[in-house]
Structure formats: structure tokens, C-alpha cells
Design a protein around this motif. Structure first.
Motif, PDB file in Angstrom:
ATOM      1  N   ALA A  30      58.197  19.128  -8.801  1.00 17.57           N
ATOM      2  CA  ALA A  30      57.508  18.040  -8.465  1.00 17.57           C
ATOM      3  C   ALA A  30      56.829  18.060  -7.107  1.00 17.57           C
ATOM      4  O   ALA A  30      55.505  18.591  -7.058  1.00 17.57           O
ATOM      5  CB  ALA A  30      59.240  17.168  -8.234  1.00 17.57           C
ATOM      6  N   GLY A  32      57.128  20.228  -4.436  1.00 19.77           N
ATOM      7  CA  GLY A  32      56.783  21.381  -4.736  1.00 19.77           C
ATOM      8  C   GLY A  32      57.444  22.536  -2.909  1.00 19.77           C
ATOM      9  O   GLY A  32      57.374  22.912  -2.009  1.00 19.77           O
ATOM     10  N   VAL A  58      56.129  17.343 -12.720  1.00 22.01           N
ATOM     11  CA  VAL A  58      56.297  16.544 -13.797  1.00 22.01           C
ATOM     12  C   VAL A  58      56.135  14.787 -12.892  1.00 22.01           C
ATOM     13  O   VAL A  58      56.484  14.392 -13.299  1.00 22.01           O
ATOM     14  CB  VAL A  58      57.990  16.290 -14.143  1.00 22.01           C
ATOM     15  N   MET A  64      58.380   8.665 -15.656  1.00 20.47           N
ATOM     16  CA  MET A  64      59.272   9.746 -14.070  1.00 20.47           C
ATOM     17  C   MET A  64      59.040   8.893 -13.347  1.00 20.47           C
ATOM     18  O   MET A  64      60.017   9.761 -11.944  1.00 20.47           O
ATOM     19  CB  MET A  64      59.134  11.001 -14.545  1.00 20.47           C
ATOM     20  N   SER A 168      71.588  18.179  -0.512  1.00 15.41           N
ATOM     21  CA  SER A 168      70.997  16.633  -0.717  1.00 15.41           C
ATOM     22  C   SER A 168      71.761  16.068   0.001  1.00 15.41           C
ATOM     23  O   SER A 168      72.860  15.472  -0.624  1.00 15.41           O
ATOM     24  CB  SER A 168      70.641  16.760  -2.270  1.00 15.41           C
ATOM     25  N   MET A 217      65.443  16.859 -15.548  1.00 13.88           N
ATOM     26  CA  MET A 217      65.536  15.053 -15.199  1.00 13.88           C
ATOM     27  C   MET A 217      65.245  13.802 -15.410  1.00 13.88           C
ATOM     28  O   MET A 217      63.631  14.178 -14.366  1.00 13.88           O
ATOM     29  CB  MET A 217      66.245  15.277 -13.788  1.00 13.88           C
TER      30      MET A 217
END
Ligand SMILES: Cc1cc2nc3c(=O)[nH]c(=O)nc-3n(C[C@H](O)[C@H](O)[C@H](O)COP(=O)(O)OP(=O)(O)OC[C@H]3O[C@@H](n4cnc5c(N)ncnc54)[C@H](O)[C@@H]3O)c2cc1C
Ligand code: SF4
Length: 330
Positions: A30, A32, A58, A64, A168, A217
């Protein structure tokens, strides 16, 4: 860093097909900021962690990116940047604990680049894992260097075989909010509650969640809070500038006249998964939150198993749980 091929996916199906076709050599990318600027730049790989040769972007999939609000929930595309979510007035109004957690992530530059899916699925920060020369269990090796080495930042709860802490901040808040993820793969699409999304080392030491190699996801859905629900977020970092959590706490408390009716207390920085402190929730059930916050917070000590150099985290967690409960009802 080795050269790699970059593919722009146009649709979710496109991304899934490429992951399936390319096999273990391919990874989703995504922003990166972790995969390219961390894992690949630092040559983190091993027998159980092949170095990616093909990256499937993505962020080029319109479905998304963005936030959709409904009467009972918000659905956030997994490739939406952390800044876009944190700065959304609707998200701040409806899900403050999430936006506060996101504002505590890294720096504005990283939040502008990093995405929700990338944050939730980023790899751990254990310094042995991030060191090219340490072939530990998590990379397919046969040793955990944190057991005998410097483990001051490792897990105090739920460590077994591997003692990472989940990195996270978004994941901690989303578990407290009882969120779910939509996942797409060659087998179709499925929805998974965050209660069941993260996996510990005993289940599979090579990964941190239930995503299969050919899965993406797609989005995250967060229900609206029940009436009389209060929330709060606290994160303690070693450095006051951008840093990962030593310990973080997300509280979502549904109360009536100050009495705990329902809710969640979730900790980051203490376990290989975002940790739902059910012992604390049980200690509060049916009781006045303010009067019982200290005793309920102390219940975390009954489940903590610190390592040689991180017992301080047990005291930090106890103090932060009490503080965050009191902040929520203040
Ligand atoms: C200096 C620094 C400080 C930081 N501090 C913090 C902090 O305080 N708190 C915190 O929470 N984080 C912190 N981070 C981590 C940062 O938030 C992540 O690097 C970022 O959120 C990752 O997002 P990305 O889009 O760049 O992910 P990428 O690097 O593109 O991907 C990360 C991982 O997620 C996978 N992935 C990405 N999107 C998807 C998807 N849609 N489906 C399936 N898999 C996917 C990738 O395959 C990869 O393994 C820090 C990072 C740095 C460099
Ligand atoms: S805690 Fe996990 S990631 Fe760190 S050295 Fe041990 S096995 Fe590797």
C-alpha cells in the motif's frame, strides 16, 4: 535493496488473481512505509519469510480508498491513508478513540503515506526480527533471541515461542470498537471480527493474523457506539516524538450513572496480539467505574508474565488502564 516488479491492481479481483498467480514471491503493498522502506530495505527475510519479488499495489483500487458512513456504521477502505481517517470530522465525532489512536501513529509524513490496511498488517518491531543477522523463529529460524537477549520492549502477556508485541495502534482501537474486516481471496469474500483476526505465535509463529497469502484486506467496518458510551485513548512512548507504544490503552465503556454496563479495555504494546483485558472488564462489570478503576486496573497483574527486563511494563499498564478509564468517564 533488491529490485522488484510493481503491479498496479485495478480491482480487488485483479489483486487477488495476481497474488494467486505469482505465489509466495508476491506481496500486497500500500504506502510501502513498512514493507518497502522497512522490511525490504533492511533485508529482513529467512526460510519462513521469502524476500518479495513482485509487489501488488492496492492503492490504485478505487473501491479500497475512502470512508462510507451509514446509520449504524462506518466502512473504511483498507487503502485509505491514516491522515484521511484521523482528519475526518465525521470519524472524530463518531469514533474519537480511533482518530486519537491514529494521531499518535508515527509522524504526519508517515500518516500521509501509510494506510489503514498497512498499519493493521505491518510486521512486528522486535529488534532481533528487524536485524538481518538474527534468524529467529519468526523468520523460520530455530531460536528466540529475546528470551536471552535484551527484551525490554517485548511481551508481558501471551508470549510463547515468540515474544513480539503487536505494533499497530489502529488495531488496538479497532478491537476496542468491536470492528470487523472484509477480506477477499481466491476462495471468495469473508468478514472477520477483529476478535478473531489476530493470531498468536502458537498458532503460527510466521504470521500475526489470519490473512492467507492470496488474500487482501478490502475494508474495515466499525459499528456506531451504543448510547451512553464513552471512550478514551492513552499511549506511552519512550520518546515524545514519533514512536511505537510501550503500552497503549483503548477504553470503550457503556455506562449508566457511572456504572459499567458493557465495553472493552484493550491494550497495545504488551502482547503478540492487541490484547483485550477481559480480567479488567470483569472486575468492572456492574460496578461504579470511578470508584473501582484502580482495583480493576490492578487485575492486569494476574495475567502478566514479564520477561527478565520488562517487568516495568506491568506497572505502566496498570497505571495507564486506571488513567484511561477515568479519562473516558471524565
Ligand atoms: C519511523 C516509524 C514510526 C512508526 N510509528 C508507528 C506508531 O507509533 N504506531 C503504529 O501503529 N505504527 C507506526 N509505524 C508503522 C506505520 O504506521 C506503518 O508503516 C504504516 O501504517 C504501514 O502502512 P503502509 O500503507 O505504508 O503499509 P505497507 O508498508 O504498504 O504494508 C505493510 C504490510 O501490510 C500488508 N498490507 C498492506 N495493505 C494490505 C491490505 N489491504 N491487505 C493485506 N495486506 C496488506 C503488506 O503486505 C505489508 O506486509 C511507524 C513506522 C515508521 C517507519
Ligand atoms: S520475540 Fe519473536 S521476533 Fe523477536 S527474536 Fe523472538 S522469535 Fe524473533
Amino acid at each position: 535493496m533488491k529490485a522488484f516488479e510493481l503491479y498496479d491492481a485495478a480491482t480487488v479481483q485483479d489483486a487477488v488473481s495476481m497474488l494467486s498467480k505469482f505465489g509466495p514471491a508476491a506481496k500486497v503493498v500500500a504506502g510501502g512505509s513498512d514493507l518497502v522502506a522497512g522490511v525490504m530495505k533492511d533485508w529482513i527475510h529467512g526460510k519462513g519469510m521469502p524476500y518479495p519479488e513482485k509487489l501488488i499495489d492496492v492503492t490504485t483500487i478505487p473501491e479500497m480508498v475512502g470512508i462510507k458512513l451509514a446509520s449504524d456504521s462506518a466502512t473504511i477502505g483498507a487503502a485509505t491513508t491514516l491522515s484521511a481517517i484521523a482528519e475526518s470530522p465525521q470519524m472524530q465525532k463518531g469514533w474519537r478513540v480511533l482518530t486519537d489512536s491514529l494521531f499518535s501513529v508515527a509522524s504526519p509524513e508517515i500518516r500521509n503515506l501509510g494506510t489503514l490496511g498497512g498499519n493493521i498488517n505491518q510486521r512486528p518491531r522486535c529488534w532481533f526480527f528487524r536485524g538481518e543477522k538474527f534468524s529467529c523463529y519468526k523468520k523460520g529460524g530455530d531460536f528466540c533471541f529475546a528470551v536471552t537477549g535484551d527484551n525490554r520492549y517485548n511481551a508481558i502477556i501471551g508470549g510463547e515461542l515468540c515474544y513480539i508485541v503487536h505494533p499497530s495502534d489502529a488495531a488496538t482501537a479497532l478491537l476496542a470498537l468491536n470492528a470487523s474486516a472484509t477480506i477477499a481471496g481466491t476462495g471468495g469474500t469473508r468478514t472477520v471480527q477483529f476478535d478473531n483476526y489476530f493470531t498468536g505465535p502458537r498458532e503460527d509463529v510466521l504470521r500475526e493474523n489470519i490473512l492467507k497469502p492470496d488474500e487482501v484486506m478490502v475494508n474495515v467496518t466499525i459499528p456506531r457506539l451504543a448510547p451512553n458510551t464513552k471512550t478514551a485513548w492513552t499511549k506511552l512512548k519512550f520518546r515524545q516524538v514519533y514512536d511505537f507504544a510501550l503500552v497503549s490503552v483503548a477504553v470503550v465503556a457503556t455506562q449508566e450513572n457511572g456504572v459499567w454496563k458493557d465495553g472493552r479495555v484493550v491494550l497495545g504494546g504488551v502482547a503478540p496480539v492487541p490484547y483485550r483485558a477481559k480480567v479488567v472488564e470483569q472486575a468492572l462489570a456492574g460496578k461504579n467505574i470511578k470508584e473501582n478503576a484502580k482495583a480493576a486496573a490492578a487485575a492486569i497483574k494476574t495475567v502478566a508474565r514479564p520477561m527478565s527486563a520488562n517487568a516495568y511494563k506491568v506497572d505502566v499498564a496498570t497505571a495507564l488502564i486506571e488513567k484511561t478509564l477515568l479519562d473516558a468517564i471524565a
